[in-house]
Design an enzyme around this catalytic site. Structure first.
Site, short mmCIF file in Angstrom:
data_model
loop_
_atom_site.label_atom_id
_atom_site.label_comp_id
_atom_site.label_asym_id
_atom_site.label_seq_id
_atom_site.Cartn_x
_atom_site.Cartn_y
_atom_site.Cartn_z
N VAL A 50 0.81 -1.22 0.00
CA VAL A 50 0.00 0.00 0.00
C VAL A 50 0.85 1.27 0.00
CG1 VAL A 50 -1.98 -1.11 1.10
CG2 VAL A 50 -0.24 0.01 2.52
N ASN A 63 -6.30 -2.09 6.79
CA ASN A 63 -5.66 -2.78 7.90
C ASN A 63 -4.15 -2.83 7.80
OD1 ASN A 63 -5.46 -4.98 10.13
ND2 ASN A 63 -4.61 -5.99 8.34
N TYR A 103 4.96 4.68 14.94
CA TYR A 103 3.70 3.93 14.86
C TYR A 103 2.57 4.73 15.51
CZ TYR A 103 0.41 0.04 15.34
OH TYR A 103 -0.69 -0.78 15.26
N ALA A 161 2.35 7.96 15.90
CA ALA A 161 2.03 9.09 15.04
C ALA A 161 1.19 8.65 13.84
CB ALA A 161 3.31 9.77 14.57
N SER A 162 1.54 7.52 13.26
CA SER A 162 0.81 7.06 12.08
C SER A 162 -0.62 6.67 12.42
CB SER A 162 1.54 5.87 11.44
OG SER A 162 1.44 4.70 12.24
#
Length: 254
Positions: free
Chosen positions: A69, A95, A159, A161-162
């Site tokens: 992705v 996901n 992670y 932050a994302s």
């Protein structure tokens, strides 16, 4: 009008990113069990083949496509192919994600960009391509955020932050797309028995300390995410948009 059985997805097409293993596979299984044709995508063919075979063996309908992705051109191509082949795309489950377990001082710019590209930008890109499919009533986007959307975790800055970005994106899209009859919600999973938290759960002391912080005193089984995904993807949640449902055994309720 609510469908006779609002939990059914007969005739609809769903695409699940990161759908070969863990929570993605559980989501794909739940959607297929409700009658949707499920397209599972991910970076590695082997688990995708296994998941599709399991769905088909249980009477469901599914196919798989290899997709990273974080690769914009690949996202555009796969979504276009699925839409051309199936003529529609009703449900998107974002996901696909990965975590980076480094102290912030040790995180390189490349690592930071890689996590944000896969987890946040990848979700955005999939949404953008999903919106290009023919407009139909009752379409739904389900993003996988995380308990770290609201709770900080040591050595997981990129992670966190994302996933915070995914939660904010969910609310923004819910407002923007409501007039187009597209609902956008998120699930914020806690700790599940999947590959991602394996390093924490492999250590007995760490596991014991973690379970003390979870009111239900256990981690989730992957298939326990399926009901939440199906609820948000189906007409059962026809008046729900912009919601973030925490599926974490009570972790964030404290």
């Amino acid at each position: 009008m609510i469908a006779a059985d609002p939990w059914r997805l007969d005739g609809r097409v769903a695409l699940v990113t990161g759908g070969g293993t863990g929570l993605g596979a559980a989501a794909a299984t739940a959607l297929a069990g409700a009658g949707a044709h499920v397209v599972v995508v991910g970076r590695r063919p082997e688990p995708l083949e296994t998941e599709v075979a399991a769905i088909v063996a249980s009477g469901g309908s599914a196919e798989w496509r290899q997709l990273d992705v974080a690769d914009t051109a690949a996202v555009e191509q796969v979504f276009a192919e699925v839409t051309d082949l199936r003529g529609r795309l009703d449900v998107l489950v974002n996901n696909a994600a990965f975590a980076l377990d480094h102290a912030v001082v040790d995180v390189t710019e490349h690592e930071w960009d890689s996590v944000l590209d896969a987890n946040a930008r990848g979700s955005f890109m999939c949404v953008r391509e999903f919106l290009k499919a023919p407009a139909r009533p009752g379409r739904s986007i389900v993003n996988l955020a995380s308990l770290v959307s609201v709770a900080g975790v040591r050595s997981q800055a990129a992670y966190v932050a994302s996933k915070g970005a995914v939660a904010s994106l969910t609310r923004a899209l819910a407002v923007e797309l409501a007039r187009d009859d597209i609902r956008v919600n998120a699930i914020a999973p806690g700790y599940f028995g999947t590959d991602m938290p394996a390093s924490v759960l492999a250590d007995e002391r760490s596991t014991t300390a973690l379970l003390r912080r979870i009111p239900m005193r256990r981690v989730g089984a992957p298939d326990e995410i399926g009901g939440a995904v199906l609820f948000l993807a189906s007409p059962a949640s026809s008046y729900v948009t912009g919601a973030i449902i925490h599926v974490d055994g009570g972790y964030t309720a404290q």
